[in-house]
Design a protein around this motif. Structure first.
Motif, PDB file in Angstrom:
ATOM      1  N   GLN A 283     -20.528 -71.840  12.255  1.00 40.71           N
ATOM      2  CA  GLN A 283     -19.209 -71.884  12.092  1.00 40.71           C
ATOM      3  C   GLN A 283     -19.122 -72.354  10.404  1.00 40.71           C
ATOM      4  OE1 GLN A 283     -17.984 -73.457  15.128  1.00 40.71           O
ATOM      5  NE2 GLN A 283     -17.256 -71.571  16.020  1.00 40.71           N
ATOM      6  N   ALA A 284     -20.065 -73.999  10.220  1.00 44.83           N
ATOM      7  CA  ALA A 284     -20.116 -74.218   8.883  1.00 44.83           C
ATOM      8  C   ALA A 284     -20.879 -73.427   7.896  1.00 44.83           C
ATOM      9  CB  ALA A 284     -21.291 -75.552   8.935  1.00 44.83           C
ATOM     10  N   ARG A 286     -20.072 -70.439   8.063  1.00 42.68           N
ATOM     11  CA  ARG A 286     -19.428 -68.753   7.673  1.00 42.68           C
ATOM     12  C   ARG A 286     -18.485 -69.763   6.158  1.00 42.68           C
ATOM     13  NH1 ARG A 286     -14.928 -69.443   9.739  1.00 42.68           N
ATOM     14  NH2 ARG A 286     -15.751 -69.536  11.783  1.00 42.68           N
ATOM     15  N   ARG A 287     -17.606 -70.796   6.609  1.00 49.02           N
ATOM     16  CA  ARG A 287     -17.433 -71.583   5.948  1.00 49.02           C
ATOM     17  C   ARG A 287     -17.412 -71.442   4.393  1.00 49.02           C
ATOM     18  NH1 ARG A 287     -13.071 -74.077   8.162  1.00 49.02           N
ATOM     19  NH2 ARG A 287     -13.214 -73.407  10.109  1.00 49.02           N
ATOM     20  N   LEU A 288     -19.203 -72.239   4.446  1.00 52.60           N
ATOM     21  CA  LEU A 288     -19.266 -72.380   3.348  1.00 52.60           C
ATOM     22  C   LEU A 288     -19.485 -71.241   2.250  1.00 52.60           C
ATOM     23  CD1 LEU A 288     -22.498 -74.897   4.452  1.00 52.60           C
ATOM     24  CD2 LEU A 288     -20.338 -75.536   2.955  1.00 52.60           C
ATOM     25  N   GLU A 291     -16.341 -70.026   0.806  1.00 49.60           N
ATOM     26  CA  GLU A 291     -15.655 -70.849  -0.688  1.00 49.60           C
ATOM     27  C   GLU A 291     -15.657 -69.831  -1.081  1.00 49.60           C
ATOM     28  OE1 GLU A 291     -17.807 -74.530  -0.191  1.00 49.60           O
ATOM     29  OE2 GLU A 291     -16.536 -75.469   1.128  1.00 49.60           O
TER      30      GLU A 291
ATOM     31  N   SER B  21     -25.284 -80.344  13.074  1.00 48.34           N
ATOM     32  CA  SER B  21     -24.508 -78.872  12.509  1.00 48.34           C
ATOM     33  C   SER B  21     -23.287 -79.969  12.464  1.00 48.34           C
ATOM     34  CB  SER B  21     -24.786 -78.872  13.671  1.00 48.34           C
ATOM     35  OG  SER B  21     -26.354 -77.943  13.837  1.00 48.34           O
ATOM     36  N   LEU B  24     -22.254 -81.416   8.735  1.00 49.64           N
ATOM     37  CA  LEU B  24     -22.445 -80.309   8.076  1.00 49.64           C
ATOM     38  C   LEU B  24     -20.807 -79.569   8.247  1.00 49.64           C
ATOM     39  CD1 LEU B  24     -23.831 -79.016   5.978  1.00 49.64           C
ATOM     40  CD2 LEU B  24     -24.696 -76.853   7.717  1.00 49.64           C
ATOM     41  N   LEU B  25     -20.677 -78.928   9.906  1.00 49.70           N
ATOM     42  CA  LEU B  25     -19.072 -78.645  10.093  1.00 49.70           C
ATOM     43  C   LEU B  25     -17.854 -79.091   9.708  1.00 49.70           C
ATOM     44  CD1 LEU B  25     -17.643 -75.617  11.173  1.00 49.70           C
ATOM     45  CD2 LEU B  25     -17.713 -77.069  13.288  1.00 49.70           C
ATOM     46  N   THR B  28     -17.568 -79.400   5.377  1.00 50.57           N
ATOM     47  CA  THR B  28     -17.366 -78.348   4.946  1.00 50.57           C
ATOM     48  C   THR B  28     -15.202 -78.227   4.861  1.00 50.57           C
ATOM     49  OG1 THR B  28     -16.713 -77.094   6.573  1.00 50.57           O
ATOM     50  CG2 THR B  28     -18.431 -76.501   5.467  1.00 50.57           C
ATOM     51  N   ASP B 111     -14.531 -74.364  15.869  1.00 49.85           N
ATOM     52  CA  ASP B 111     -15.000 -74.052  14.371  1.00 49.85           C
ATOM     53  C   ASP B 111     -13.398 -74.840  14.441  1.00 49.85           C
ATOM     54  OD1 ASP B 111     -14.084 -72.210  14.335  1.00 49.85           O
ATOM     55  OD2 ASP B 111     -14.821 -72.293  12.269  1.00 49.85           O
TER      56      ASP B 111
END
Lengths: 483, 209
Positions: A283-284, A286-288, A291, B21, B24-25, B28, B111
């Motif tokens: 998920q991180a 995907r978010r990155l 951007e 993890s 990091l999430l 964002t 998320d």
């Protein structure tokens, strides 16, 4: 679960039953003895009465027939004919009796027109009767001892326990001594002789002693009841044993389910951590990448983290598999006769079959079919297939339930087919039926058939399934024949 | 308290993979993250004064997340706490909320849900800190009033007119009027409504028997 030693009431049960039987036996015996006694008493009374009446008749006859020519001859021959008559006396008109008793009795006899008792001397065992007549009166003296017609007498005078007496005005004469057994039971009989001239009571007495009880039958009954109690005890213990065995089996299943639950919980935790990390990293990433502009470098880091965590999840599974791997998979194969294995499984499942009113048809084939197998694994497969078939049959009416086991050899392989007339398996589900965790049953785990297939594969065999017409399913286990 | 820095999220979890993890999430969405592997050390060292929130794993070796939560509550830590667990039970959830948790989420967590919860928690924390600061300022100003002014303030907050207040305190309405003007000036209040809104609680607390 109660302990098996719990039949403390059994001795009491035995005692009560035995006691009841004994009382009944004793009562029957006493009633029998009383019946016999009363019959004997009636016979004795009748015989004695007949004798007494006879005496009346003799005197009456003498009075009527008085032989004038030789007056003594007839009368004096009487004792020879009737042993109880000791002597006969005659008083002619004008003569006198030797004693007053006879005279008084004659006067009475004259008034009553029958024989009359002059006197009775029981101590001496004799009595006299007088009959008044014209021209001469007669008196006869009788011996009490000989009054009894022994040949017709119903009892053995020496051994009979019955005492027989004649009684008159306080005097007693014992005809038969009898014996006092000293027991708590006694019978009595008392009755007048059936003639007025000899007013004697016939008295019979008998007591029943302990020794006369039907001991043999009572002991026999006691043993019989003891045997019965033992049988009841055995049955109850058997039932308790069976209940216990069933309980143990149930406990075993519960324990297995518990272990399975524990395993599942541990597995869930072990897998959840890396899964959570994988999800978060993905998920991180995907978010990155979403951007503007995309932070590709950090996203790459995130994907590497996800990769690592996915590997970690895989290693958890591998560890788990190593942990639960069946050691029996490596067990050496040996020749096993399929017929024996099937018979054994059918025997073990017999209660299940009878509970569902299913009679399995076993086509064993002509000759013994020996396959290369691991006996425990083979037993487990057969057991599983039979149980599955039985459970399928639960869904059809009892009269349509059929279950067959067929054995045959085909191309170097032994084939065992378990067929049922259950609802069968939908064609689209057939290819998935051996998948782990796939089940058509509400509460099934979906591990049975998957396990069977693994076990069969470990033995170099194979399991297949076909639909049966008009309905039902047939599972076939193929194993290499033993060389 | 340094308002120029963005809020700081403390992430307490013994599992390194999960920690990095999640960190990091969370980063964002522009939140700073500090992660802690050891809950004891977290309790000893984390800065109480910062604006932010705490993400706490329930199942950790040595000390359970629920115990940490209890300790935070006892210490009067005001950062909102979000509990994370691998397999939550209703009972565990109930205990967490009773101990003052702001959220109770299950791993693996979506998320959107986690980040929304974090942002919500931070907003609430900021608001409560502001309210706290305003409250402290009000108390300080109120402390500057004389005893008489405090008495007058209490009566007019209760809704008494100058005349009625004068009668209650045995003062002339004029004197009351003077005190009233002074206290409005000292408290920097422009209307009665403003006075009541800002100082009602403080005055009530002061004059409570």
């Amino acid at each position: 679960m109660r302990p098996p030693r719990r039949h403390r009431w059994l001795p009491a049960f035995w005692l009560a039953l035995a006691f009841g039987g004994w009382i009944a036996l004793v009562r029957l015996e006493i009633a029998d003895l009383q019946d016999a006694f009363e019959t004997d008493a009636r016979i004795a009374h009748r015989l004695l009465s007949q004798r007494a009446v006879q005496h009346d008749a003799i005197l009456a006859t003498l009075a009527l027939l008085q032989p004038p020519d030789s007056p003594e001859a007839g009368a004096q021959r009487l004792p020879a004919l009737y042993p109880q008559i000791l002597s006969v006396q005659r008083r002619d008109a004008g003569a006198a009796w030797p004693d007053a008793a006879l005279a008084a009795a004659e006067a009475q006899s004259r008034a009553l027109r029958r024989a009359v008792l002059a006197d009775a001397d029981f101590a001496a065992g004799r009595y006299r009767l007088v009959r008044a007549a014209q021209p001469a009166s007669f008196a006869a003296q009788f011996d009490l001892r000989k009054l009894v017609p022994w040949p017709e007498w119903p009892m053995d005078p020496q051994r009979s326990p019955v005492a027989v007496r004649l009684e008159q005005g306080g005097q007693r004469f014992t005809l038969q001594p009898g014996g006092d057994a000293g027991g708590p039971w006694s019978f009595d009989f008392r009755k007048h002789l059936e003639t007025d001239s000899q007013p004697f009571d016939v008295v019979l007495q008998r007591s029943v002693g302990w020794a006369e009880l039907p001991w043999q039958r009572m002991v026999l009954w006691g043993l019989l009841v003891a045997l019965l109690a033992a049988a009841v005890h055995w049955l109850l213990r058997q039932r308790a044993e069976r209940a216990r065995a069933e309980e143990l089996l149930r406990l075993g299943q519960v324990a297995r389910l518990d272990a399975l639950g524990e395993l599942a919980a541990g597995m869930a935790h072990e897998l959840n951590q890396p899964l959570a990390a994988v999800l978060a990293s993905a998920q991180a990433a995907r978010r990155l990448l979403d951007e503007e502009p995309a932070d590709v470098d950090t996203a790459r880091t995130a994907m590497r983290q996800a990769e690592e965590q996915a590997r970690r999840a895989a290693s958890v599974l591998a560890r788990l598999r190593r942990g639960v791997e069946r050691p029996s998979a490596a067990a050496p194969l040996q020749p096993v006769v399929l017929q024996d294995a099937v018979r054994n499984a059918l025997y073990l499942l017999e209660p299940e079959f009878s509970k569902r009113a299913v009679a399995p048809q076993f086509e064993a084939g002509a000759e013994a079919l020996a396959v290369q197998a691991e006996p425990v694994a083979l037993e487990q497969i057969i057991h599983n297939l039979l149980t599955n078939a039985l459970q399928a049959l639960d869904q059809v009416p009892p009269n349509e339930r059929q279950l067959s086991v067929r054995l045959q050899s085909q191309a170097g392989q032994g084939e065992l087919t378990v067929g049922d007339s259950g609802p069968g398996i939908a064609p689209e589900l057939l290819p998935r039926i051996f998948e782990p965790f796939f089940t058509t049953r509400e509460n099934g785990l979906g591990l049975g058939l998957s396990l069977c297939e693994t076990l069969a594969a470990n033995m170099g065999g194979h399991i297949g399934v076909q639909a049966r017409s008009p309905r039902g399913a047939a599972f076939t286990l193929r194993l290499p024949l033993a060389a | 308290m340094n308002a120029t820095l963005s809020p700081l999220i403390h992430l307490v979890d013994d599992d390194e993979g999960v920690r990095s993890s999640l960190a990091l999430l969370i980063s964002t969405v522009g939140l700073r993250v500090q992660d802690w592997a050891d809950p004891q050390r977290f309790l000893r060292e984390f800065p109480r004064g910062d604006i932010g929130a705490i993400v706490l794993d329930v199942r950790m070796p040595g000390v359970s997340g629920l115990t940490v939560l209890d300790t935070l509550l006892r210490e009067g830590v005001d950062q909102p706490v979000i509990m994370l667990t691998g397999h939550g039970t209703v009972d565990m959830c109930r205990r967490a909320f009773k101990a003052g948790a702001a959220e109770f989420l299950e791993k693996p967590v979506d998320d959107e849900v986690l980040l929304e919860a974090l942002q919500q928690a931070v907003r609430q924390h900021v608001k409560s800190r502001e309210r706290l600061a305003a409250d402290r300022a009000a108390r300080e100003r109120y402390a500057q009033l004389s005893e008489r002014e405090k008495e007058v303030a209490g009566l007019i907050v209760e809704g008494l007119t100058n005349k009625e207040a004068g009668r209650a305190l045995a003062l002339s309405p004029r004197t009351v009027e003077t005190h009233r003007a002074n206290l409005f000036a000292k408290l920097q209040a422009e209307s009665l409504a403003q006075l009541i809104r800002r100082y009602g609680t403080v005055i009530d607390e002061d004059q409570a028997p």
